[in-house]
Design a protein around this motif. Structure first.
Motif, short mmCIF file in Angstrom:
data_model
loop_
_atom_site.label_atom_id
_atom_site.label_comp_id
_atom_site.label_asym_id
_atom_site.label_seq_id
_atom_site.Cartn_x
_atom_site.Cartn_y
_atom_site.Cartn_z
N ARG A 15 0.83 -1.20 0.00
CA ARG A 15 0.00 0.00 0.00
C ARG A 15 0.87 1.26 0.00
NH1 ARG A 15 -3.38 -3.26 3.36
NH2 ARG A 15 -2.43 -2.44 5.27
N LYS A 16 2.00 1.19 0.69
CA LYS A 16 2.94 2.31 0.63
C LYS A 16 3.53 2.44 -0.77
CE LYS A 16 2.98 3.65 5.00
NZ LYS A 16 2.63 5.03 5.43
N ALA B 259 3.65 4.81 -6.51
CA ALA B 259 3.23 4.72 -7.91
C ALA B 259 2.30 5.87 -8.28
CB ALA B 259 2.55 3.38 -8.16
N GLN B 260 1.43 6.27 -7.37
CA GLN B 260 0.54 7.40 -7.65
C GLN B 260 1.31 8.71 -7.75
OE1 GLN B 260 -2.19 6.96 -4.39
NE2 GLN B 260 -3.60 5.67 -5.55
N GLU B 261 2.34 8.85 -6.94
CA GLU B 261 3.16 10.06 -7.01
C GLU B 261 3.91 10.16 -8.34
OE1 GLU B 261 3.53 12.63 -5.16
OE2 GLU B 261 2.70 12.14 -3.20
N LEU B 262 4.23 9.02 -8.93
CA LEU B 262 5.05 9.00 -10.14
C LEU B 262 4.23 8.99 -11.41
CD1 LEU B 262 7.87 6.52 -9.06
CD2 LEU B 262 7.98 9.00 -9.18
N TRP C 245 -2.43 1.40 -11.38
CA TRP C 245 -1.13 1.98 -11.09
C TRP C 245 -0.15 0.84 -10.97
CZ3 TRP C 245 -5.64 3.12 -8.59
CH2 TRP C 245 -6.12 4.42 -8.74
N SER C 246 1.06 1.06 -11.41
CA SER C 246 2.09 0.03 -11.31
C SER C 246 3.44 0.68 -11.08
CB SER C 246 2.14 -0.83 -12.59
OG SER C 246 2.50 -0.04 -13.70
#
Length: 319
Positions: free
Chosen positions: A129-130, A135-138, A207-208
């Protein structure tokens, strides 16, 4: 040069170095004017301070140049804030992964090893989850521009996942299997407070985050140290077969790393020395079991191996 000379009885005194009063005064005057290496004024000191202050006040803040620099400032501040958030997430990933590894070391001494594996899976889900937040930040960013911020956390995660996978299957997990676990869908998305709303209005449904081959190799290299500790603890619990399995497994990993040699990244060649140390300690434990296993009681084997491990470390430190 005499101490007194002149016309009509007049006298001029001279210094011990041979300078007269007149020559000393001339030299002092030259120094006062800034000659012969004296202190000189800087060019901008010739301009009055009031003139420079007026020039600053005359700058138009709405000019095209100032607007461009303000946009550059905003972009750099945004990128710096993102980098700091990724560093914090990587630190959290590292801490949770280490806790998972400490938990898995209790597998050999726990009465029910399956409970340890299930609990470790729960901890690894929290780590993923972290990683999903990373992945969301990138999204929309080049991952390699922020790779140094997230690399330590990814290496520690690879170490924890591969350690759990080895305990279950006695084999090494591949980088493709690790990356399959790092694909996140919109159904399990959680709200995060540190996301910027402007750049994530239109997010994809998945997201990946891919673990790079270098991070995978460095995580596997760190795994060898945990396997060495697993070997010593298993012998202390009376498990004689595990050290020989670990010895063969570590030998295969070491052979694979030697094929890379100095052609790979610097960090990989640096880890090779530590990997060789771990392999030597496990092979020394297997040698002791094979040659003197019948002479040493089982409850004393762990102490014997620990003593020999310390001696090996001291010899390598002196060499």
């Amino acid at each position: 040069m005499s101490g007194k000379e002149g016309d009509g009885g007049g006298a001029r005194t001279s210094s011990p170095l041979g300078f007269t009063d007149m020559s000393v005064n001339v030299v002092l005057e030259i120094f006062m004017r800034g000659g012969l290496g004296g202190f000189r004024k800087r060019k901008h000191d010739n301009f009055p301070h009031g003139q420079r202050k007026e020039e600053k006040e005359n700058v138009n803040p709405s000019s095209a140049l100032m607007t461009s620099f303000k946009s550059f400032q905003l972009e750099l501040d945004t990128r710096h804030d993102k980098y700091e958030r990724l560093v914090k997430l990587s630190r959290d990933i590292t801490i949770e992964s280490k806790r998972t590894i400490f938990l898995l070391h209790r597998f050999t001494s726990a009465p029910n090893g399956e409970e340890i594996l299930n609990e470790s899976e729960v901890k690894l889900d929290a780590v993923r989850r972290k990683i999903k937040q990373v992945a969301q930040e990138l999204i929309g960013e080049d991952m390699y521009q922020f790779h140094r911020a997230i690399s330590p956390g990814l290496q520690e995660y690879v170490e924890a996942v591969s350690f759990q996978y080895f305990i279950r299957t006695r084999s090494l997990i591949s980088v493709e299997e690790i990356n399959k676990q790092l694909i996140f869908t919109a159904e399990d998305r959680e709200e995060t407070t540190n996301m910027t709303s402007n750049s994530h209005d239109k997010e994809p449904h998945t997201w990946s985050l891919k673990v790079t081959p270098v991070d995978y190799l460095l995580g596997v290299a760190d795994l060898t140290g945990e396997l060495m500790r697993l070997c010593i603890s298993s012998v202390g619990n009376g498990d004689i077969d595990t050290p020989f399995e670990l010895s063969q497994f570590l030998r295969q990993i070491y052979d694979g790393f030697t094929f890379i040699g100095n052609t790979g990244p610097y960090e990989v060649s640096k880890k090779l020395y530590t990997l060789k140390q771990s392999l030597a300690k496990v092979e020394n434990a297997c040698y002791t079991l094979k040659v003197r296993g019948s002479e040493i009681p089982k409850h004393m084997l762990a102490d014997v191996f620990s003593t020999k491990t310390e001696l090996i470390d001291q010899e390598e430190g002196l060499s």
